[in-house]
Design a protein around this motif. Structure first.
Motif, short mmCIF file in Angstrom:
data_model
loop_
_atom_site.label_atom_id
_atom_site.label_comp_id
_atom_site.label_asym_id
_atom_site.label_seq_id
_atom_site.Cartn_x
_atom_site.Cartn_y
_atom_site.Cartn_z
N VAL A 24 12.64 35.90 33.77
CA VAL A 24 12.73 35.59 32.34
C VAL A 24 14.18 35.37 31.93
CG1 VAL A 24 12.33 36.47 30.01
CG2 VAL A 24 10.58 36.78 31.78
N GLU A 25 15.08 36.18 32.46
CA GLU A 25 16.50 35.98 32.18
C GLU A 25 16.96 34.62 32.67
OE1 GLU A 25 19.28 38.96 33.34
OE2 GLU A 25 17.89 40.61 32.97
N ARG A 26 16.52 34.25 33.84
CA ARG A 26 16.95 32.98 34.43
C ARG A 26 16.47 31.80 33.60
NH1 ARG A 26 17.27 35.07 40.50
NH2 ARG A 26 17.54 32.95 41.26
N ILE A 27 15.21 31.84 33.16
CA ILE A 27 14.68 30.73 32.37
C ILE A 27 15.36 30.67 31.01
CG2 ILE A 27 12.71 31.97 31.32
CD1 ILE A 27 12.50 28.42 32.67
N ILE A 28 15.62 31.83 30.40
CA ILE A 28 16.29 31.85 29.09
C ILE A 28 17.73 31.37 29.23
CG2 ILE A 28 17.12 33.36 27.25
CD1 ILE A 28 14.52 34.95 27.54
N TYR A 29 18.36 31.69 30.36
CA TYR A 29 19.72 31.20 30.61
C TYR A 29 19.77 29.68 30.52
CZ TYR A 29 23.87 29.86 33.28
OH TYR A 29 25.06 29.27 33.68
N HIS A 30 18.85 29.01 31.21
CA HIS A 30 18.86 27.55 31.23
C HIS A 30 18.45 26.94 29.89
CE1 HIS A 30 19.91 26.98 35.44
NE2 HIS A 30 19.07 27.96 35.75
N PHE A 31 17.47 27.54 29.22
CA PHE A 31 17.06 27.01 27.92
C PHE A 31 18.13 27.25 26.86
CE2 PHE A 31 12.91 26.36 29.71
CZ PHE A 31 12.36 25.35 28.92
N SER A 32 18.81 28.40 26.92
CA SER A 32 19.91 28.67 25.98
C SER A 32 21.04 27.66 26.18
CB SER A 32 20.44 30.09 26.18
OG SER A 32 19.47 31.06 25.88
N LYS A 33 21.33 27.38 27.42
CA LYS A 33 22.39 26.41 27.74
C LYS A 33 22.03 25.03 27.19
CE LYS A 33 24.89 24.59 31.77
NZ LYS A 33 24.97 24.62 33.26
N ALA A 34 20.75 24.64 27.31
CA ALA A 34 20.31 23.34 26.81
C ALA A 34 20.34 23.30 25.28
CB ALA A 34 18.91 23.03 27.32
N LEU A 35 19.90 24.40 24.65
CA LEU A 35 19.96 24.46 23.18
C LEU A 35 21.41 24.39 22.70
CD1 LEU A 35 17.33 27.19 22.19
CD2 LEU A 35 17.30 24.77 21.53
N ARG A 36 22.29 25.08 23.40
CA ARG A 36 23.71 25.05 23.03
C ARG A 36 24.25 23.62 23.10
NH1 ARG A 36 26.41 28.32 20.23
NH2 ARG A 36 25.84 30.16 21.47
N GLU A 37 23.86 22.89 24.13
CA GLU A 37 24.33 21.52 24.27
C GLU A 37 23.76 20.64 23.15
OE1 GLU A 37 24.18 17.76 27.41
OE2 GLU A 37 24.01 19.81 28.15
N ARG A 38 22.49 20.88 22.79
CA ARG A 38 21.89 20.09 21.71
C ARG A 38 22.62 20.35 20.38
NH1 ARG A 38 16.92 17.44 21.01
NH2 ARG A 38 16.49 17.05 18.80
N ILE A 39 22.92 21.60 20.10
CA ILE A 39 23.64 21.94 18.88
C ILE A 39 24.98 21.22 18.83
CG2 ILE A 39 24.80 23.80 17.64
CD1 ILE A 39 22.53 25.67 18.64
#
Length: 416
Positions: A80-95
């Motif tokens: 779960v940490e690993r998946i959230i790491y990648h989704f957080s990174k993608a959200l950060r890039e979108r922002i």
């Protein structure tokens, strides 16, 4: 993830269709979780809340939520940490991209590379193929379906739309060598490549050597085009008396961002008059125009994959890290952080493909019980985690999933 989704709905002021569609009608037990599971639910809840804020352009609020996530996850930790790491990174890039776009600071010449596994990390592909059941399940179901439909053919012409490492054809060649009632006189494999023709030819030589050891006469050819407009029927060199079969392993969805190319391929294939076309595809609606719905669909899809990786491969395995970062991480970036022509990952479900294939007068045929038996045999004999891989019928096709979450489809088609 499902518990986090339910809790997110419970505490939200409004319902999000993209999330509610994943909630089991019986609900989940929110109590009785371990402290570790509770922490993971909290992190997933924060991620969903952040995605909602991004969807409604509340970037400052989303940024605060992401900061809480980013300090508590790792790309080498719990699944779960690993998946959230990648989704957080993608959200950060979108922002970042959206804020720059508002300020007129967007870099128009920025080029992204979401090539993933096709970039040539062959050993990683092989480790994934051997450790995770999905690839072999789809391949053996496809091979069995092809064998059944060419049972009376003496000359077989396989057209593979994405050869990869070619391992899928060794069991097929072995099966043909064991066919005594109607021996095979000739097997042709035509690999369709848009890149790395030389690599495909090396794979072809290995397949020819193996076929020779099985007393099967094999002709191997590569069809390579730079521009899809150059794809013509004559390039495939089909001959009278050949049973033409097309194998499409998760390649059509890659053409969704370029629909003209997809139509060209199917028109050419139709003119080849194949006896059968077997299609393996991602079973997920990752092409929704709604950002939140697309985000949620992708989150559940990739979470199932990361869970499978966690169950089947050691946490510190470098190949696991490689596939999570180089393939899934880039796919998540494409789905979450990009829009328009820049968004390359656009998978759709089997029901969408059914409607699309009807335009080309394609008729779906049933994946047989013997194919299903073959799949179950593979799961039992080859994978210690095979019981978590779920196989279900959806109409005439097979849906391959992980603990009930659909991930891939295997379907078979004939042209009218």
């Amino acid at each position: 993830m499902r518990v986090a989704g339910e809790r997110f709905i419970h505490f939200s002021n409004k319902k999000l269709d993209g999330i509610t569609s994943f909630i089991h009608p019986d609900g989940s037990v929110l109590s009785g979780l371990s402290s570790e599971d509770t922490r993971m639910v909290d992190l997933a809840h924060l991620l969903l809340d952040s995605a909602e804020k991004v969807g409604s352009k509340q970037f400052h609020a989303a940024d605060k939520l992401l900061m809480h996530c980013e300090g508590k996850v790792s790309e080498s930790g719990h699944p779960v940490e690993r998946i959230i790491y990648h989704f957080s990174k993608a959200l950060r890039e979108r922002i970042t991209t959206e804020i720059r776009s508002r300020a007129g600071m967007i870099e128009t010449d920025q080029v992204r590379d979401y090539s993933g596994l096709s970039s040539g990390i062959d050993l990683t592909c092989l480790v994934l193929h051997q450790a995770i059941p999905f690839s072999q399940v789809m391949q053996f179901a496809s091979i069995q379906t092809i064998l059944e439909n060419v049972a009376g053919a003496k000359k077989i012409h396989l057209i593979d739309l994405q050869l990869r490492n070619g391992v899928q054809w060794t069991p097929f060649i072995r099966a043909l060598s064991e066919r005594k009632a109607i021996p095979v006189q000739l097997l042709k494999i035509t690999a369709f490549q848009t890149t790395d023709k030389e690599k495909a030819e090396k794979i072809g030589k290995r397949l020819q050597s193996y076929a020779k050891s099985m007393n099967i006469s094999l002709i191997f050819k590569v069809v390579s085009v730079v521009n899809m407009k150059d794809l013509k029927v004559g390039l495939f060199n089909t001959r009278p008396g050949e049973a033409v079969v097309v194998y499409s392993p998760t390649v059509l969805s890659a053409m969704i961002p370029r629909p003209a190319n997809l139509q060209i391929v199917l028109r050419v294939l139709r003119k080849l008059k194949p006896k059968l076309m077997v299609v393996n595809e991602v079973e997920a609606n990752q092409n929704s125009p709604s950002f939140v719905q697309r985000f949620t669909e992708a989150l559940f899809f990739f979470s199932a994959w990361f869970d499978a990786l966690g169950d089947c491969i050691n946490r510190d395995n470098p190949y696991r890290m490689d596939v999570e970062r180089s393939y899934f991480g880039q796919g998540i970036q494409s789905i979450v952080a990009t829009e328009g022509e820049e968004r390359i990952s656009r998978s759709v479900t089997i029901n969408v493909w059914r409607v699309f294939f009807q335009r080309f007068k394609m008729v779906e045929i049933d994946i047989s019980q013997s194919s299903l038996n073959q799949v179950n045999l593979v799961l039992e004999q080859k994978f210690s985690c095979g019981s978590s891989c779920t196989i279900q019928k959806n109409g005439k096709c097979l849906i391959v999933g992980w603990k009930g979450t659909p991930l891939h489809s295997v379907s078979a088609w004939k042209f009218k």
